[in-house]
Design a protein around this motif. Sequence first.
Motif, short mmCIF file in Angstrom:
data_model
loop_
_atom_site.label_atom_id
_atom_site.label_comp_id
_atom_site.label_asym_id
_atom_site.label_seq_id
_atom_site.Cartn_x
_atom_site.Cartn_y
_atom_site.Cartn_z
N GLN A 163 26.74 -42.49 111.03
CA GLN A 163 26.34 -43.69 110.04
C GLN A 163 27.53 -44.76 109.95
O GLN A 163 27.46 -45.75 110.10
N GLY A 164 28.79 -43.86 109.61
CA GLY A 164 29.75 -44.56 109.39
C GLY A 164 30.39 -45.51 110.37
O GLY A 164 31.03 -46.68 110.25
N ARG A 170 32.69 -48.02 107.89
CA ARG A 170 32.65 -47.89 106.56
C ARG A 170 31.33 -46.94 106.19
O ARG A 170 30.38 -47.16 106.59
N LEU A 171 31.77 -46.62 105.13
CA LEU A 171 30.56 -45.93 104.26
C LEU A 171 30.62 -46.47 102.67
O LEU A 171 31.71 -46.62 102.21
N PHE A 172 29.59 -46.46 102.24
CA PHE A 172 29.52 -47.25 100.87
C PHE A 172 29.18 -45.98 99.65
O PHE A 172 28.20 -45.62 99.81
N ARG A 173 29.95 -46.21 98.81
CA ARG A 173 29.90 -45.17 97.63
C ARG A 173 28.49 -45.34 97.04
O ARG A 173 28.26 -46.38 96.50
N GLU A 229 37.53 -36.20 102.86
CA GLU A 229 38.55 -35.17 103.11
C GLU A 229 38.80 -35.06 104.72
O GLU A 229 39.50 -35.05 105.53
N PHE A 230 37.49 -35.24 105.43
CA PHE A 230 37.47 -34.97 106.95
C PHE A 230 37.07 -36.39 107.61
O PHE A 230 37.46 -36.51 108.47
N LEU A 231 36.23 -37.25 107.04
CA LEU A 231 35.87 -38.37 107.70
C LEU A 231 37.05 -39.59 107.52
O LEU A 231 37.14 -40.23 108.42
N GLY A 232 37.63 -39.36 106.28
CA GLY A 232 38.82 -40.44 106.55
C GLY A 232 39.95 -40.22 107.51
O GLY A 232 40.12 -41.15 108.31
N PRO A 233 40.25 -38.80 107.70
CA PRO A 233 41.26 -38.56 109.11
C PRO A 233 40.50 -39.13 110.36
O PRO A 233 41.01 -39.15 111.40
N CYS A 234 39.17 -39.30 110.33
CA CYS A 234 38.40 -39.44 111.55
C CYS A 234 38.18 -40.96 111.56
O CYS A 234 37.44 -41.49 112.53
N LEU A 236 37.23 -43.13 108.86
CA LEU A 236 36.24 -43.89 107.95
C LEU A 236 36.91 -43.91 106.77
O LEU A 236 37.80 -43.50 106.34
N ARG A 237 36.23 -44.99 106.30
CA ARG A 237 36.91 -45.48 104.73
C ARG A 237 35.43 -45.30 103.81
O ARG A 237 34.52 -46.11 104.19
#
Length: 324
Positions: A163-164, A170-173, A229-234, A236-237
């Motif tokens: 989805q990101g 991006r993902l939205f909080r 923690e995982f999606l950031g290094p991949c 995504l924000r």
Amino acid sequence: MERGENGGLKGPVQVTAIQGDVTQAHEVAAAVTGAHVVIHTAGLVDVFGRASPKTIYEVNVQGTQNVIEACVQAGTRLLVYTSSMEVVGPNTKGHPFYRGNEDTPYEAVHKHPYPCSKALAERLVLEANGKKVRGGLPLVTCALRPTGIYGEGHQIMRDFYRQGLRLGGRLFRAIPASVEHGRVYVGNVAWMHVLVARELEQRAALMGGQVYFCYDRSPYKSYEDFNMEFLGPCGLRLVGARPLLPYWLLVLLATLNALLQWLLRPLLVYAPLLNPYTLAVANTTFTVSTDKAQRHFGYEPLFSWEDSRTRTILWVQASEGSAR
Ligand SMILES: NC(=O)C1=CN([C@@H]2O[C@H](COP(=O)(O)OP(=O)(O)OC[C@H]3O[C@@H](n4cnc5c(N)ncnc54)[C@H](O)[C@@H]3O)[C@@H](O)[C@H]2O)C=CC1
Ligand SMILES: CC(C)CCC[C@@H](C)[C@H]1CC[C@H]2[C@@H]3[C@H](O)CC4=CC(=O)CC[C@]4(C)[C@H]3CC[C@]12C
């Protein structure tokens, strides 16, 4: 075969796969016959409304009853059940469970078929402790309660990742960062099962009829911050220090999804991630802090937080090719 760092046997292990359906008593009996210990982890994990409550009950409750009965008939004395944090909470009232342990008082009230089924099944397993099996010896049972499991093969994590990517990285909080959600690495959940299976016979008096939360040193964070923690290094924000949408709007959308699911049921299965139940779980603090497994059977996480994180990141990255 040599001994590994943790005292376990190292080297090739022969595994025989027997396929079967836990709702079919004769198939369970065929799989259990001759087993010294049974780890019952099969279950229907559905909080999205894909399966009917009846099917969830049949697999999780009747299936567990079949496993117990098979142990009794086969004379298998040791039974380990994969339960869930969900048998405790979050409850329907949204009460927080903050750094709780196995003895923390908490009003466990459920309505959703999945936690209801896991709670019933866990009760069956614990009540079967001490029941005489074929040959006259008592059954020894216990239940492990993982919090939200993550790691290789975590489909929802992959869904968020895809989805990101679709949303331009991006993902939205959606959930406040202050809501903490308990998570545990899949390898440590598995390791805990192995240790219990190994120790249950020797420590039957101590461990029989007991429940243990599955825990490790994964940090306490909100569901979304933890995933980052995982999606950031991949790549995504997570956008927003606070939720993008007000909570009342999320409740409205979740309710709308539930209504659509009900209306569309005769035609198709509409089962989005967001529904009133998943929203309530994601939005309620539930974290455990306990050392019961360490005290009772010497559990220490096999995988450090750093290892768990790295392994999960590598798995998400490896799924990138198939995501595009
Ligand atoms: N995913 C999570 O965060 C958590 C999962 N659990 C529990 O851990 C266990 C494993 O769950 P996951 O690996 O997440 O789910 P999963 O869906 O990946 O695994 C469940 C397994 O049960 C099997 N299964 C389903 N119906 C069956 C049937 N009628 N007969 C035989 N096998 C059947 C499936 O084929 C699958 O291999 C379940 O008992 C679940 O309730 C507990 C806490 C958290
Ligand atoms: C923005 C949305 C509101 C975010 C939705 C996230 C949800 C899909 C997931 C949030 C918490 C998860 C559950 C939790 O980890 C506890 C669980 C234990 C189990 O035994 C089975 C799975 C689950 C219910 C898990 C399911 C997805 C969430 C609800």
